[in-house]
Enzyme design. Structure first.
Site, PDB file in Angstrom:
ATOM      1  N   ASP A  99      -6.563  34.142  86.251  1.00 59.63           N
ATOM      2  CA  ASP A  99      -5.700  34.139  85.077  1.00 59.63           C
ATOM      3  C   ASP A  99      -4.596  35.173  85.176  1.00 59.63           C
ATOM      4  O   ASP A  99      -3.453  34.908  84.849  1.00 59.63           O
ATOM      5  CB  ASP A  99      -6.519  34.336  83.781  1.00 59.63           C
ATOM      6  CG  ASP A  99      -7.424  35.556  83.810  1.00 59.63           C
ATOM      7  OD1 ASP A  99      -7.460  36.280  84.830  1.00 59.63           O
ATOM      8  OD2 ASP A  99      -8.124  35.797  82.801  1.00 59.63           O
ATOM      9  N   ASP A 102      -3.692  42.070  87.729  1.00 60.33           N
ATOM     10  CA  ASP A 102      -3.439  43.304  86.987  1.00 60.33           C
ATOM     11  C   ASP A 102      -3.450  44.461  87.989  1.00 60.33           C
ATOM     12  O   ASP A 102      -2.466  44.687  88.680  1.00 60.33           O
ATOM     13  CB  ASP A 102      -4.528  43.403  85.908  1.00 60.33           C
ATOM     14  CG  ASP A 102      -4.309  44.512  84.917  1.00 60.33           C
ATOM     15  OD1 ASP A 102      -3.178  44.699  84.476  1.00 60.33           O
ATOM     16  OD2 ASP A 102      -5.287  45.206  84.562  1.00 60.33           O
ATOM     17  N   VAL A 152      -2.478  41.019  76.938  1.00 58.00           N
ATOM     18  CA  VAL A 152      -2.200  39.663  76.467  1.00 58.00           C
ATOM     19  C   VAL A 152      -3.486  38.838  76.370  1.00 58.00           C
ATOM     20  O   VAL A 152      -4.447  39.083  77.109  1.00 58.00           O
ATOM     21  CB  VAL A 152      -1.180  38.949  77.373  1.00 58.00           C
ATOM     22  CG1 VAL A 152       0.156  39.648  77.326  1.00 58.00           C
ATOM     23  CG2 VAL A 152      -1.671  38.854  78.811  1.00 58.00           C
ATOM     24  N   ARG A 164      -9.708  33.119  74.022  1.00 57.77           N
ATOM     25  CA  ARG A 164      -9.452  32.279  75.202  1.00 57.77           C
ATOM     26  C   ARG A 164      -8.913  30.913  74.791  1.00 57.77           C
ATOM     27  O   ARG A 164      -8.206  30.267  75.551  1.00 57.77           O
ATOM     28  CB  ARG A 164     -10.748  32.050  75.988  1.00 57.77           C
ATOM     29  CG  ARG A 164     -11.337  33.311  76.599  1.00 57.77           C
ATOM     30  CD  ARG A 164     -12.437  32.915  77.573  1.00 57.77           C
ATOM     31  NE  ARG A 164     -13.332  34.013  77.907  1.00 57.77           N
ATOM     32  CZ  ARG A 164     -13.094  34.923  78.838  1.00 57.77           C
ATOM     33  NH1 ARG A 164     -11.971  34.894  79.505  1.00 57.77           N
ATOM     34  NH2 ARG A 164     -13.969  35.870  79.088  1.00 57.77           N
TER      35      ARG A 164
HETATM   36  P1  IMP Z   1      -7.547  43.227  88.158  1.00 55.78           P
HETATM   37  O1  IMP Z   1      -8.746  43.262  89.054  1.00 55.78           O
HETATM   38  O2  IMP Z   1      -7.256  44.560  87.536  1.00 55.78           O
HETATM   39  O3  IMP Z   1      -6.316  42.613  88.770  1.00 55.78           O
HETATM   40  O4  IMP Z   1      -7.994  42.462  86.895  1.00 55.78           O
HETATM   41  C1  IMP Z   1      -7.870  41.183  86.666  1.00 55.78           C
HETATM   42  C2  IMP Z   1      -8.737  40.828  85.478  1.00 55.78           C
HETATM   43  O5  IMP Z   1      -8.614  41.775  84.396  1.00 55.78           O
HETATM   44  C3  IMP Z   1      -8.282  39.518  84.955  1.00 55.78           C
HETATM   45  O6  IMP Z   1      -8.940  38.458  85.579  1.00 55.78           O
HETATM   46  C4  IMP Z   1      -8.588  39.646  83.485  1.00 55.78           C
HETATM   47  O7  IMP Z   1      -9.900  39.233  83.223  1.00 55.78           O
HETATM   48  C5  IMP Z   1      -8.502  41.109  83.161  1.00 55.78           C
HETATM   49  N1  IMP Z   1      -7.209  41.443  82.521  1.00 55.78           N
HETATM   50  C6  IMP Z   1      -6.237  42.215  83.027  1.00 55.78           C
HETATM   51  N2  IMP Z   1      -5.195  42.313  82.193  1.00 55.78           N
HETATM   52  C7  IMP Z   1      -5.506  41.566  81.117  1.00 55.78           C
HETATM   53  C8  IMP Z   1      -4.821  41.248  79.898  1.00 55.78           C
HETATM   54  O8  IMP Z   1      -3.676  41.653  79.616  1.00 55.78           O
HETATM   55  N3  IMP Z   1      -5.497  40.439  79.039  1.00 55.78           N
HETATM   56  C9  IMP Z   1      -6.730  39.945  79.292  1.00 55.78           C
HETATM   57  N4  IMP Z   1      -7.399  40.203  80.415  1.00 55.78           N
HETATM   58  C10 IMP Z   1      -6.803  41.007  81.325  1.00 55.78           C
HETATM   59 MG    MG Z   2     -10.115  37.030  84.266  1.00 53.27          MG
END
Ligand code: IMP
Ligand code: MG
Length: 192
Positions: A99, A102, A152, A164
């Site tokens: 999705d 981040d 978001v 969701r």
């Molecule tokens: P990463 O490992 O930090 O890239 O995290 C990715 C995961 O963090 C995504 O799959 C989301 O589940 C969650 N996440 C990161 N930013 C957001 C946001 O703005 N809203 C909701 N979930 C987020």
């Molecule tokens: Mg996710």
């Protein structure tokens, strides 16, 4: 639910057009031979199901579950389960779909796991990219939209498991997730 949203960032129409564009790129670049779409649960289930229906070539569908434990809006420790079986991975060309990108930890880690288990190739596709928050160097091969550094929700993205099912992507009102100064921060579990 709608009253908890400060502003809509991408409405249903924009989402549909954005996914059409990415589906065409995926088809052009990956579609010559069958490949496997690996949807990262739970957040990408809505995006992945819309995306695959716009890719008019043979493909397989698999799922992986990743969960990060943080304070609700920040990433903590990553836990992966429900990895596809060896037979679903070995020698396959894969498109890992999430999705949002981040910090980059989830996609970097899952890509590594799939390659270690014998995937022939792993490309990545994200619905949203939040480059300002990146902690590990990672770029998605395909992305629908970039977002600024806002929390978001909607279209699969959650806060504490909720929102969701919103059909659009919106910025959650900050007062709903920023603890008051005299409040003890909650040790919430954030499912992806
Ligand atoms: P990463 O490992 O930090 O890239 O995290 C990715 C995961 O963090 C995504 O799959 C989301 O589940 C969650 N996440 C990161 N930013 C957001 C946001 O703005 N809203 C909701 N979930 C987020
Ligand atoms: Mg996710």
């Amino acid at each position: 639910m709608h009253q908890d949203i400060e502003r809509v960032l991408f409405d249903e129409h924009e989402i549909r057009n954005g996914i059409d564009r990415v589906a065409q790129s995926v088809t052009r670049i990956m579609g010559a031979e069958e490949f496997t779409v690996v949807s990262v649960l739970k957040g990408s289930c809505i995006f992945a199901s819309d995306l695959i229906r716009r890719i008019p070539v043979p493909l397989q569908l698999a799922f992986v579950a990743a969960r990060s434990y943080g304070d609700g809006t920040t990433a903590g420790k990553l836990e992966i389960d429900l990895v596809p079986t060896g037979g679903e991975i070995e020698g396959r060309r894969m498109l890992l779909v999430d999705d949002i990108l981040d910090t980059g930890r989830t996609m970097a880690c899952l890509k590594k796991v799939l390659l270690e288990r014998g995937a022939a190739e792993v490309r990545t596709c994200v619905f949203l990219d939040k480059p300002a928050r990146r902690e590990v160097e990672f770029n998605a091969d395909f992305k629908v939209f970039c977002v600024e550094d806002l929390f978001v929700v909607g279209y699969g993205l959650d806060y504490a498991g909720r929102y969701r099912n919103l059909p659009y992507v919106g910025a959650l009102r900050p007062e709903l997730y920023t603890p008051e100064p005299d409040e003890v921060p909650r040790a919430a579990t954030q499912t992806q």
